[in-house]
Motif scaffolding. Structure first.
Motif, PDB file in Angstrom:
ATOM      1  N   GLN A   1      47.927  44.135  24.678  1.00 35.47           N
ATOM      2  CA  GLN A   1      47.029  44.774  23.735  1.00 35.47           C
ATOM      3  C   GLN A   1      47.173  44.105  22.369  1.00 35.47           C
ATOM      4  O   GLN A   1      48.243  43.627  22.000  1.00 35.47           O
ATOM      5  CB  GLN A   1      47.342  46.261  23.589  1.00 35.47           C
ATOM      6  CG  GLN A   1      47.179  47.059  24.859  1.00 35.47           C
ATOM      7  CD  GLN A   1      48.502  47.591  25.368  1.00 35.47           C
ATOM      8  OE1 GLN A   1      49.464  46.851  25.475  1.00 35.47           O
ATOM      9  NE2 GLN A   1      48.552  48.871  25.681  1.00 35.47           N
TER      10      GLN A   1
ATOM     11  N   LEU B   1      47.195  53.845  26.207  1.00 35.00           N
ATOM     12  CA  LEU B   1      47.000  52.631  27.006  1.00 35.00           C
ATOM     13  C   LEU B   1      45.533  52.455  27.361  1.00 35.00           C
ATOM     14  O   LEU B   1      44.948  51.387  27.169  1.00 35.00           O
ATOM     15  CB  LEU B   1      47.855  52.718  28.278  1.00 35.00           C
ATOM     16  CG  LEU B   1      47.629  51.633  29.334  1.00 35.00           C
ATOM     17  CD1 LEU B   1      48.020  50.275  28.812  1.00 35.00           C
ATOM     18  CD2 LEU B   1      48.431  51.944  30.619  1.00 35.00           C
TER      19      LEU B   1
ATOM     20  N   ARG C   1      52.262  50.753  25.241  1.00 29.69           N
ATOM     21  CA  ARG C   1      52.113  49.300  25.124  1.00 29.69           C
ATOM     22  C   ARG C   1      52.538  48.636  26.425  1.00 29.69           C
ATOM     23  O   ARG C   1      53.537  49.002  27.026  1.00 29.69           O
ATOM     24  CB  ARG C   1      53.004  48.752  24.000  1.00 29.69           C
ATOM     25  CG  ARG C   1      52.731  49.339  22.639  1.00 29.69           C
ATOM     26  CD  ARG C   1      51.469  48.855  22.011  1.00 29.69           C
ATOM     27  NE  ARG C   1      51.489  47.443  21.676  1.00 29.69           N
ATOM     28  CZ  ARG C   1      50.460  46.804  21.114  1.00 29.69           C
ATOM     29  NH1 ARG C   1      49.342  47.445  20.867  1.00 29.69           N
ATOM     30  NH2 ARG C   1      50.542  45.539  20.825  1.00 29.69           N
TER      31      ARG C   1
ATOM     32  N   PHE D   1      39.912  47.325  36.423  1.00 31.30           N
ATOM     33  CA  PHE D   1      38.712  47.214  35.607  1.00 31.30           C
ATOM     34  C   PHE D   1      37.483  47.213  36.501  1.00 31.30           C
ATOM     35  O   PHE D   1      37.467  46.568  37.546  1.00 31.30           O
ATOM     36  CB  PHE D   1      38.722  45.916  34.795  1.00 31.30           C
ATOM     37  CG  PHE D   1      39.527  45.994  33.534  1.00 31.30           C
ATOM     38  CD1 PHE D   1      40.890  45.742  33.561  1.00 31.30           C
ATOM     39  CD2 PHE D   1      38.925  46.296  32.328  1.00 31.30           C
ATOM     40  CE1 PHE D   1      41.645  45.796  32.402  1.00 31.30           C
ATOM     41  CE2 PHE D   1      39.679  46.349  31.155  1.00 31.30           C
ATOM     42  CZ  PHE D   1      41.044  46.095  31.190  1.00 31.30           C
TER      43      PHE D   1
ATOM     44  N   LYS E   1      38.326  39.725  26.043  1.00 33.31           N
ATOM     45  CA  LYS E   1      37.849  40.607  27.127  1.00 33.31           C
ATOM     46  C   LYS E   1      38.239  40.041  28.483  1.00 33.31           C
ATOM     47  O   LYS E   1      38.753  40.739  29.357  1.00 33.31           O
ATOM     48  CB  LYS E   1      36.330  40.750  27.047  1.00 33.31           C
ATOM     49  CG  LYS E   1      35.870  41.700  25.964  1.00 33.31           C
ATOM     50  CD  LYS E   1      34.438  42.153  26.144  1.00 33.31           C
ATOM     51  CE  LYS E   1      33.451  41.058  25.910  1.00 33.31           C
ATOM     52  NZ  LYS E   1      32.064  41.555  25.815  1.00 33.31           N
TER      53      LYS E   1
ATOM     54  N   SER F   1      43.368  51.518  24.372  1.00 34.26           N
ATOM     55  CA  SER F   1      43.586  50.148  23.872  1.00 34.26           C
ATOM     56  C   SER F   1      42.999  49.130  24.839  1.00 34.26           C
ATOM     57  O   SER F   1      42.526  48.077  24.421  1.00 34.26           O
ATOM     58  CB  SER F   1      45.069  49.887  23.642  1.00 34.26           C
ATOM     59  OG  SER F   1      45.775  49.897  24.869  1.00 34.26           O
ATOM     60  N   LEU F   2      42.987  49.422  26.131  1.00 38.99           N
ATOM     61  CA  LEU F   2      42.415  48.483  27.095  1.00 38.99           C
ATOM     62  C   LEU F   2      40.901  48.492  27.045  1.00 38.99           C
ATOM     63  O   LEU F   2      40.254  47.472  27.257  1.00 38.99           O
ATOM     64  CB  LEU F   2      42.880  48.828  28.515  1.00 38.99           C
ATOM     65  CG  LEU F   2      44.348  48.512  28.826  1.00 38.99           C
ATOM     66  CD1 LEU F   2      44.729  49.081  30.189  1.00 38.99           C
ATOM     67  CD2 LEU F   2      44.605  47.017  28.811  1.00 38.99           C
TER      68      LEU F   2
ATOM     69  N   ARG G   1      38.945  49.401  24.426  1.00 35.43           N
ATOM     70  CA  ARG G   1      38.275  49.330  23.123  1.00 35.43           C
ATOM     71  C   ARG G   1      37.522  48.031  22.870  1.00 35.43           C
ATOM     72  O   ARG G   1      36.518  48.036  22.166  1.00 35.43           O
ATOM     73  CB  ARG G   1      39.243  49.631  21.989  1.00 35.43           C
ATOM     74  CG  ARG G   1      40.222  48.547  21.597  1.00 35.43           C
ATOM     75  CD  ARG G   1      41.054  49.033  20.413  1.00 35.43           C
ATOM     76  NE  ARG G   1      42.035  48.027  19.992  1.00 35.43           N
ATOM     77  CZ  ARG G   1      42.049  47.456  18.794  1.00 35.43           C
ATOM     78  NH1 ARG G   1      41.161  47.776  17.887  1.00 35.43           N
ATOM     79  NH2 ARG G   1      42.967  46.571  18.487  1.00 35.43           N
ATOM     80  N   PHE G   2      37.943  46.940  23.448  1.00 35.62           N
ATOM     81  CA  PHE G   2      37.244  45.687  23.212  1.00 35.62           C
ATOM     82  C   PHE G   2      36.167  45.406  24.259  1.00 35.62           C
ATOM     83  O   PHE G   2      35.425  44.443  24.133  1.00 35.62           O
ATOM     84  CB  PHE G   2      38.239  44.513  23.209  1.00 35.62           C
ATOM     85  CG  PHE G   2      38.718  44.131  21.848  1.00 35.62           C
ATOM     86  CD1 PHE G   2      39.750  44.817  21.254  1.00 35.62           C
ATOM     87  CD2 PHE G   2      38.129  43.094  21.153  1.00 35.62           C
ATOM     88  CE1 PHE G   2      40.200  44.472  19.991  1.00 35.62           C
ATOM     89  CE2 PHE G   2      38.576  42.737  19.892  1.00 35.62           C
ATOM     90  CZ  PHE G   2      39.615  43.423  19.306  1.00 35.62           C
ATOM     91  N   GLN G   3      36.093  46.237  25.286  1.00 39.82           N
ATOM     92  CA  GLN G   3      35.216  45.935  26.401  1.00 39.82           C
ATOM     93  C   GLN G   3      33.781  46.382  26.134  1.00 39.82           C
ATOM     94  O   GLN G   3      33.517  47.143  25.203  1.00 39.82           O
ATOM     95  CB  GLN G   3      35.752  46.593  27.680  1.00 39.82           C
ATOM     96  CG  GLN G   3      37.128  46.104  28.102  1.00 39.82           C
ATOM     97  CD  GLN G   3      37.166  44.626  28.433  1.00 39.82           C
ATOM     98  OE1 GLN G   3      36.145  44.023  28.795  1.00 39.82           O
ATOM     99  NE2 GLN G   3      38.331  44.022  28.321  1.00 39.82           N
ATOM    100  N   ASP G   4      32.866  45.908  26.977  1.00 39.95           N
ATOM    101  CA  ASP G   4      31.452  46.249  26.837  1.00 39.95           C
ATOM    102  C   ASP G   4      31.219  47.699  27.194  1.00 39.95           C
ATOM    103  O   ASP G   4      31.979  48.288  27.977  1.00 39.95           O
ATOM    104  CB  ASP G   4      30.603  45.371  27.760  1.00 39.95           C
ATOM    105  CG  ASP G   4      30.624  43.923  27.309  1.00 39.95           C
ATOM    106  OD1 ASP G   4      30.464  43.036  28.180  1.00 39.95           O
ATOM    107  OD2 ASP G   4      30.812  43.672  26.103  1.00 39.95           O
TER     108      ASP G   4
ATOM    109  N   LEU H   1      33.507  46.385  35.738  1.00 36.19           N
ATOM    110  CA  LEU H   1      32.567  46.015  34.691  1.00 36.19           C
ATOM    111  C   LEU H   1      31.172  46.509  35.017  1.00 36.19           C
ATOM    112  O   LEU H   1      30.841  46.743  36.188  1.00 36.19           O
ATOM    113  CB  LEU H   1      32.551  44.487  34.548  1.00 36.19           C
ATOM    114  CG  LEU H   1      33.619  43.895  33.603  1.00 36.19           C
ATOM    115  CD1 LEU H   1      35.017  44.288  34.001  1.00 36.19           C
ATOM    116  CD2 LEU H   1      33.474  42.395  33.537  1.00 36.19           C
TER     117      LEU H   1
END
Lengths: 199, 786
Positions: free
Chosen positions: B535, A113, A173, A153, B525, A116-117, A119-122, A155
């Motif tokens: 996801q 989890l 998931r 989160f 994001k 996956s949360l 992986r796309f973040q900065d 940032l």
């Protein structure tokens, strides 16, 4: 001979004292770690998982420093250490009532989890996940292992956001989210997406 | 030696005094405003007391051009305000006869220590953080006490009045009217600019400051405190029955950036300011003075544009004024705050009407409005799906289909919108005050004809009956619903769903595809941080390298899709909703149903047609709608929206994606859902959490773009898009058809079942929203391009 025995016992005594002092340090350090919480941080295209200290959670407003004065907790139905959820789920708190299972608990659900949360973040984004309740969701006699978690989160620019999620224990998931933060912007509302035919 | 002498003792005393006093929190040096005005010092108040602003600075001064650096001390009254008898700024909340211990807690921000006053005196200069905390705490306590006492009175009144209440019997004994695990913590100066927020997961409120005028703190305006508390109350109310049943998840009132539930949430939150000060305007100081964002709640407010007035011909009506911001009357704005004004205006007008008709004081009318809202929200938010104690006892799922699917129903399938909200609110008004035999209104019942006319003046008489029988399959066709008086519907316009279509204008796109890499990365994001989106598949690479920005759909992409919908009627459509969730459009053999109004796909195209099914519809057939969203029978399978075209027997047929996977021998690991996943989502699937798109309104003979941006091109909010993933293994040149279901709030035939045996126009039963009948089906066909 006596001298050797004395030396031996002295050594044992010293070693014992040394051991317990170390253990105490470890124990005091482990007390500072927030149980049930894991931090996933994006570092150079990778996600790094670490524990998190309680004082960090207090600083980030994720827990209170002062415990609530009194908490009345309701007794909710459970089975095998998991809270039961679903219509008529409480009928299954009796272990004698048979149950079919739709999935199994994977030991790395939280890690999957978190990754996956994040992986796309900065880079520098932190995702803090708190296990809130282990759930056994039952629908028409079929049970599914789930986890109720709090996802937070943080940032790199200081912005924070949090919500709750119900997670499939077999693969990490997210099944659905809820209790999302409601932000009211008075100026500088978030921008959307430019019309694709605009240019 | 030193301390054995008297001199030494004195030195010790001085040193102790010095160190002890330095431990007490001393007034912080605010750099905001000068001192002066009422000397709000501890010596000027009794223990337990302090001073807070009685209203916001604009109202107290009467000066609508009040300067940002105004000394707020000059606006304090010499009268003392009770704050708390505790040493810390935290206290219990009191209802009429119950209380919640450890209810509210205020501090400056997360790192600050709790404010402590050993002498329990809470008077500080207004340019200090201490005063701001006291101001925040004082107003939070006032509104929270109001909430608890009115809720308690509503709860105790219900059994006496003898109507079917939604309030659980154990509401107070189980303390489900509050979150008792933790106090509601507010940060009076949480360091965010131009924001305030409510976090249900942490049960926290945060008040920031104005970025342009940093000395202006949002919490200086008590109406904003009441508004944010209103969000907390709304969230609590829609979850009363859920907490009582001990279930997860939580219901929400508003799920997207723009939706009508969120608009209702905003309107009611504004209304909490009106409940507290009986003034039909909100946030003159914090939002109005410096950002031009204050909001009226009555048509006779001077801020309103000409033509808006408090008579039934000039009301702030739905949907005409959905995009209207009185601060910028010429600029259409799709925003939950502007849309929410219709609700706040209607309810203020209703309160005034009740005062006039029933001879009630304003405060009595306000209390009545609160009761109605409590009942309405508690019923609508029930994720156990009963809606009332009586139905729970009888095992009748009157709302939200069933517990297993209640969240989907309340958010997507049968969401809270302007129609549903006003229908349920009206039902409770009828039950409590309006039905024959009631005597609360000047010794008789409240005139429901007059009420319907008022509702109609707002364009909100959108229902044909009060739907007392609910939406269950067991009892939802009772034939006993109270009908509206048809003659009362004069201004409210409902439109046939057939008139909602894809833009037929020559050369118009059927949909807008968003696939710009940077934009989609940012979108994902943002949606992920906000908890809106699930996801992505492991097949979708980080950074979206396949996204090529060619405004077409290609393998490996994450795309946003906005259907180019068009209103082909002569009246505005509102609350448009595009559903991309799984639904009952396939039969037990896995073939797509061609039995809907558009009769697509035909038999030769691979569809099941009506003539293929004989006898009464049974489970597994196309003409049978699943009763429990697929749970009622193994033959009933909910299918993803996107079908695919495959070559079969020298012809092309429509089918679900698993057939293409089999035909092309693509391994599960190359499918979006992975090994063991759903093969019918192998190539293209709607991303979980983004399975609906909403649009505020469509003007007559217009699409959405020209409605919200008549002089240019609009910016799309994320709630205007459905996001889809495309597997990299999708064969280029493959044709897909995503069968979206669309509808809108002021739709004539989206909510009322014309086939109901009750010919008086009963609402669809909840299970029917799994199928196609309540919707217009829009086929979005596209080819995946390499």
């Amino acid at each position: 001979m006596l001298k050797k025995i004395a030396l031996f016992f002295s050594f044992i005594a010293l070693a014992t004292v040394f051991y317990y002092s170390l253990d105490k340090t470890k124990r005091s350090e482990s007390k500072k770690i927030a149980k049930g919480w894991k931090k996933y941080q994006k570092v150079k295209d990778k996600t790094v998982a670490t524990t998190i200290k309680k004082e960090e959670l207090v600083k980030d407003k994720l827990v209170q420093k002062r415990a609530p004065a009194s908490v009345r907790s309701r007794i909710l139905p459970m089975r095998n250490g998991r809270f039961l959820d679903g219509a008529k789920a409480k009928d299954y708190s009796n272990m004698a009532v048979p149950l079919k299972y739709k999935n199994k608990v994977s030991p790395d659900w939280q890690k999957r989890l978190g990754h996956s949360l994040a992986r796309f973040q900065d880079e520098g984004t932190e995702v803090l996940i708190q296990k809130e309740r282990p759930i056994l969701y039952i629908n028409k006699g079929v049970a599914e292992y789930r986890e109720q978690v709090s996802i937070n989160f943080k940032l790199p620019n200081g912005t924070k956001s949090s919500y709750r999620a119900m997670v499939d224990s077999s693969n990490g998931r997210i099944l659905y989210t809820y209790d999302r933060t409601k932000i009211e912007y008075f100026r500088n509302k978030p921008t959307g997406m430019t019309h694709p035919l605009a240019n | 030696m030193l301390f054995s002498s008297n001199g030494g003792k004195l030195i010790l005393l001085v040193l102790c005094h010095f160190f002890l006093t330095s431990c007490l929190s001393s007034p912080s040096k605010g750099n905001r405003k000068k001192s002066g005005g009422v000397s709000n010092s501890p010596s000027s108040v009794a223990a337990g007391y302090g001073r807070i602003l009685a209203d916001n600075p604009i109202i107290l001064s009467g000066n609508y051009n009040l300067s940002a650096d105004t000394n707020l001390n000059t606006l304090l009254s010499s009268r003392q305000d009770f704050i708390t008898n505790n040493q810390f700024l935290a206290d219990e909340c009191d209802g009429a006869s119950t209380s919640i211990a450890n209810c509210i807690d205020v501090r400056t921000n997360s790192t600050s220590l709790p404010l402590q006053a050993a002498d329990k005196k809470w008077a500080f200069q207004t340019n200090t953080d201490e005063w701001l905390q006291v101001q925040t705490f004082g107003h939070m306590m006032r509104v929270a006490d109001n909430f608890h006492s009115t809720l308690e009175n509503a709860h105790s009144s219900a059994p006496i009045l003898g109507y079917e209440t939604s309030l659980p019997t154990s509401l107070f004994s189980n303390s489900t009217h509050w979150n008792t695990a933790t106090p509601l913590v507010a940060f009076a100066n949480c360091g965010v600019e131009d924001q305030a927020f409510y976090s249900p997961s942490k049960f926290q409120l945060c008040f920031g400051n104005d970025s342009v005028f940093p000395e202006v703190m949002i919490a200086e305006d008590n109406t904003v405190i009441y508004h944010e508390m209103g969000h907390a109350f709304n969230h609590i109310l829609v979850n009363v029955r859920n907490r009582d049943a001990g279930i997860t998840p939580s219901a929400d009132l508003g799920h997207l950036f723009y939706d009508e539930a969120g608009s209702i949430n905003e309107g009611i939150a504004d209304l909490w300011s009106y409940f507290m000060n009986q003034r039909a305007h909100f946030a003159e100081w914090a939002l109005g003075r410096f950002a031009n964002l204050s909001r009226p709640m009555s048509e006779d407010d001077p801020l309103h544009a000409p033509g808006i007035a408090a008579d039934n011909n000039s009301r702030l009506s739905y949907p005409a004024y959905l995009l209207y911001d009185p601060n910028l009357p010429d600029e259409p704005i799709e925003d939950v705050h502007t849309a929410g004004q219709i609700i706040s205006h209607f309810l203020v007008a209703l309160g005034k009407d009740m005062s006039t008709q029933c001879g009630w004081s304003t405060s009595t009318s306000i209390t009545t409005l609160q009761y109605l809202l409590y009942e309405t929200f508690v019923e609508l938010g029930d994720l156990e799906a009963f809606g009332s104690n009586a139905d729970k006892l009888g095992g009748i799922n009157s709302v939200n289909l069933s517990q297993a699917h209640a969240l989907t129903w309340s958010r997507i399938a049968n969401p809270i919108n302007f129609r549903r909200f006003t229908q349920v609110l009206s039902k409770y008004l009828l039950l409590i005050h309006g039905q024959a035999g009631r005597t609360s209104c000047n010794s008789t019942n409240y005139d429901m004809d007059s009420y319907e006319q008022l509702l109609d003046a707002y364009g909100l008489l959108l229902f044909k009956n009060y739907n007392e029988d609910g939406g269950s399959i067991a009892a939802g066709r009772s034939l006993s619903n109270t009908q509206i008086t048809a003659a009362n519907r004069v201004k409210t316009v409902t439109i046939s769903k057939d008139l909602l279509k894809l833009d037929p204008t020559q050369n118009a796109s059927q949909a807008f595809i968003f696939d710009n890499r940077e934009a989609l990365v940012q979108a994902y994001k943002s949606l992920s941080i906000g908890g809106r989106i699930g996801q992505l598949s492991d097949l979708i690479d980080v950074g979206l390298p396949y996204n090529n920005g060619n405004i077409s759909i290609s393998p490996g992409e994450l795309v946003g899709v906005a259907l180019n919908l068009y209103n082909d009627s002569n009246s505005p459509m509102a609350g448009i909703q595009v559903l991309g969730n799984d639904w009952d459009h396939g039969n037990a053999d896995g073939k797509p149903c061609g039995t809907f109004q558009d009769q697509f796909p035909s038999s030769s195209e691979g569809g099941v047609v009506a003539s293929d099914e004989v006898g009464l519809p049974t489970a597994g057939q196309c003409q049978y709608i699943t009763r429990e969203n697929g749970d009622d029978s193994v033959l009933e399978v909910m299918q993803p929206v996107c079908m695919v075209q495959v070559a079969e027997d020298n012809a092309t047929k429509w089918t679900f994606q698993g057939a293409l996977q089999t035909q092309r021998r693509i391994e599960d690991r190359n499918c979006l859902d992975g090994v063991g996943g759903n093969p019918n989502e192998c190539f293209v699937r709607v991303v979980q959490g983004t399975d609906q798109a909403t649009y505020s309104m469509l003007n007559p003979k217009s699409n959405w773009s020209s409605t919200v941006a008549p002089n240019g091109t609009p910016t799309f909010n994320y709630s205007n898009l459905i996001f889809m993933e495309v597997s990299p293994s999708t064969p280029p040149g493959t044709t897909f058809n995503c069968r979206f279901r669309v509808r809108f709030t002021n739709c004539e035939d989206c909510w009322v079942d014309p086939a109901a045996s009750n010919t008086k126009g009963d609402d669809y039963q909840d299970y029917q929203y799994s199928g196609g009948d309540p919707f217009k089906i829009i086929n979005f066909e596209f080819i995946v391009i390499d």
